[in-house]
Scaffold this motif. Structure first.
Motif, PDB file in Angstrom:
ATOM      1  N   ARG A  20     -10.665   0.455   1.057  1.00 10.60           N
ATOM      2  CA  ARG A  20     -10.312  -0.233  -0.093  1.00 10.60           C
ATOM      3  C   ARG A  20     -10.820  -1.331  -0.259  1.00 10.60           C
ATOM      4  O   ARG A  20     -11.714  -2.558  -0.503  1.00 10.60           O
ATOM      5  N   ARG A  21      -9.356  -1.791  -0.471  1.00 14.88           N
ATOM      6  CA  ARG A  21      -8.905  -3.264  -0.134  1.00 14.88           C
ATOM      7  C   ARG A  21      -9.352  -3.870   0.805  1.00 14.88           C
ATOM      8  O   ARG A  21      -8.453  -4.789   0.709  1.00 14.88           O
ATOM      9  N   ASP A  60      -6.745   5.624   1.503  1.00 12.85           N
ATOM     10  CA  ASP A  60      -7.852   5.186   0.681  1.00 12.85           C
ATOM     11  C   ASP A  60      -7.971   3.595   0.179  1.00 12.85           C
ATOM     12  O   ASP A  60      -8.931   2.975   0.231  1.00 12.85           O
ATOM     13  N   GLN A  61      -6.910   2.792   0.013  1.00 14.78           N
ATOM     14  CA  GLN A  61      -6.717   1.792   0.237  1.00 14.78           C
ATOM     15  C   GLN A  61      -6.477   0.783   0.501  1.00 14.78           C
ATOM     16  O   GLN A  61      -6.970  -0.460   0.422  1.00 14.78           O
ATOM     17  N   ASP A 119      -3.460   8.501  -0.414  1.00  8.83           N
ATOM     18  CA  ASP A 119      -3.750   7.647  -1.258  1.00  8.83           C
ATOM     19  C   ASP A 119      -4.006   6.399   0.031  1.00  8.83           C
ATOM     20  O   ASP A 119      -4.553   5.056  -0.541  1.00  8.83           O
ATOM     21  N   VAL A 120      -3.288   5.625   0.641  1.00  7.95           N
ATOM     22  CA  VAL A 120      -2.366   5.272   1.743  1.00  7.95           C
ATOM     23  C   VAL A 120      -4.242   5.124   2.087  1.00  7.95           C
ATOM     24  O   VAL A 120      -4.666   3.174   2.708  1.00  7.95           O
ATOM     25  N   PHE A 160       1.192  -1.168   0.047  1.00  8.47           N
ATOM     26  CA  PHE A 160       0.294  -0.121   0.038  1.00  8.47           C
ATOM     27  C   PHE A 160       1.081   1.331  -0.324  1.00  8.47           C
ATOM     28  O   PHE A 160       1.739   1.140   1.177  1.00  8.47           O
TER      29      PHE A 160
END
Length: 328
Positions: free
Chosen positions: A292-293, A288-289, A285-286, A279
């Motif tokens: 979601r992931r 969100d990742q 960015d992190v 990630f």
């Protein structure tokens, strides 16, 4: 016990000398504590792992390091991710982690798994055995360890282990948590449903929906409410205020990995394979990742390692600010 946000320290190669190594470990554990992490972890290995470096790179003995960290921290829980069951007699392991609990004032967690790194077994003279045998041993070990942590005196006669009214004193509590780590849907998850307070799921992020469903099935088979078994995911995190720098750090790691085996995967092949657990980016960015992931699939929390820059001042504070709102 709850581990919604954990920090694993699997890499000590950034230290310029052995004398400077452990002060860096203490600094990271204290920074993680100040940043709101629930637990700090070291690996239970004797050689560095292939995905992280060469075997001869620095690696500390886990429980000696954790005992020292217990005196250097105040609130953060301390554990391995995870103890290799094949490396210790289970009654002795129960005594070891209970002593860590006493030394730390009730902050120890027993992280445990079946063991898998054959090179260490060969080098140190431990019997490796088959995959099936290692899980048989882990099953037997947990039947000894769990009652010893709860103040009982187990007598056990198994294929691999034997005890006679095994004592475990002193203890300061009867609910020292047990955390299993791994991705095996049949064996590891079944043992977690029977014995564990927490399961750290080690897999590629796209596999998480199937893993969560398999865990629910193992809990149903064991007659356990899955809501009583906390879960986390092991994530390789590279976060920086400058997302481009984070991605450059990822490139450096991938090139190092590719250089270890010139006949092995290329940098781009490694990016595809390792990227399923990485990630990378700026804080937005992190976050969100991770959401979601990982978390959107029903996982309760994350344990992160930050081999690229976790030792740098301010990075753990940034990681805590980024991730804590997602899991706490």
């Amino acid at each position: 016990m709850s581990i919604r946000l954990g920090y694993q320290m699997p890499n000590f190669s950034h230290a310029t000398s052995p004398r400077e190594l452990f002060p860096s470990v203490i600094a990271q554990a204290r920074a993680a504590e100040a940043a709101g992490f629930d637990a700090a972890f070291v690996m239970d290995h004797f050689y560095q792992l292939p995905v992280l470096g060469a075997p001869e790179e620095p690696m500390l003995e886990a429980y000696t390091a954790l005992g020292a960290l217990a005196t250097a921290t105040e609130r953060i829980q301390l554990s391995t991710l995870v103890t290799g069951n094949t490396y210790r007699n289970p009654a002795m392991l129960a005594k070891t982690v209970t002593t860590l609990d006493v030394v730390s004032g009730g902050r120890a967690v027993l992280g445990i798994g079946a063991g898998w790194f054959e090179l260490e077994h060969i080098g140190y003279g431990y019997e490796f055995g088959t995959f099936t045998e290692r899980f048989q041993r882990l099953d037997e070990a947990l039947q000894i360890i769990q009652p010893m942590l709860r103040g009982q005196r187990p007598t056990f006669d198994g294929k691999w282990y034997h005890t006679r009214e095994a004592l475990n004193e002193p203890r300061i509590r009867d609910d020292l948590p047990i955390m299993l780590g791994g991705g095996g849907e049949k064996k590891t998850f079944a043992l977690a449903a029977r014995f564990a307070d927490h399961l750290n799921i080690i897999c590629d992020a796209p596999e998480l929906p199937g893993k969560i469903e398999a865990l629910r099935q193992r809990c149903a088979e064991a007659g356990r409410d899955p809501a009583t078994l906390e879960t986390s995911f092991l994530a390789f995190l590279i976060v920086d205020e400058d997302g481009d720098r984070a991605r450059a750090l990822q490139d450096d790691l991938l090139r190092k990995q590719a250089a270890q085996d010139p006949s092995g995967p290329s940098v781009e092949e490694l990016r595809e394979a390792l990227g399923r657990r990485q990630f990378v980016g700026d804080p937005d960015d992190v976050a969100d990742q991770i959401q979601r992931r990982v978390l959107d699939h029903g996982v309760d929390g994350v344990i992160v390692n930050m081999v690229a820059n976790g030792h740098e001042p301010g990075v753990l504070e940034l990681a805590g600010k980024t991730l804590s709102p997602l899991v706490h």
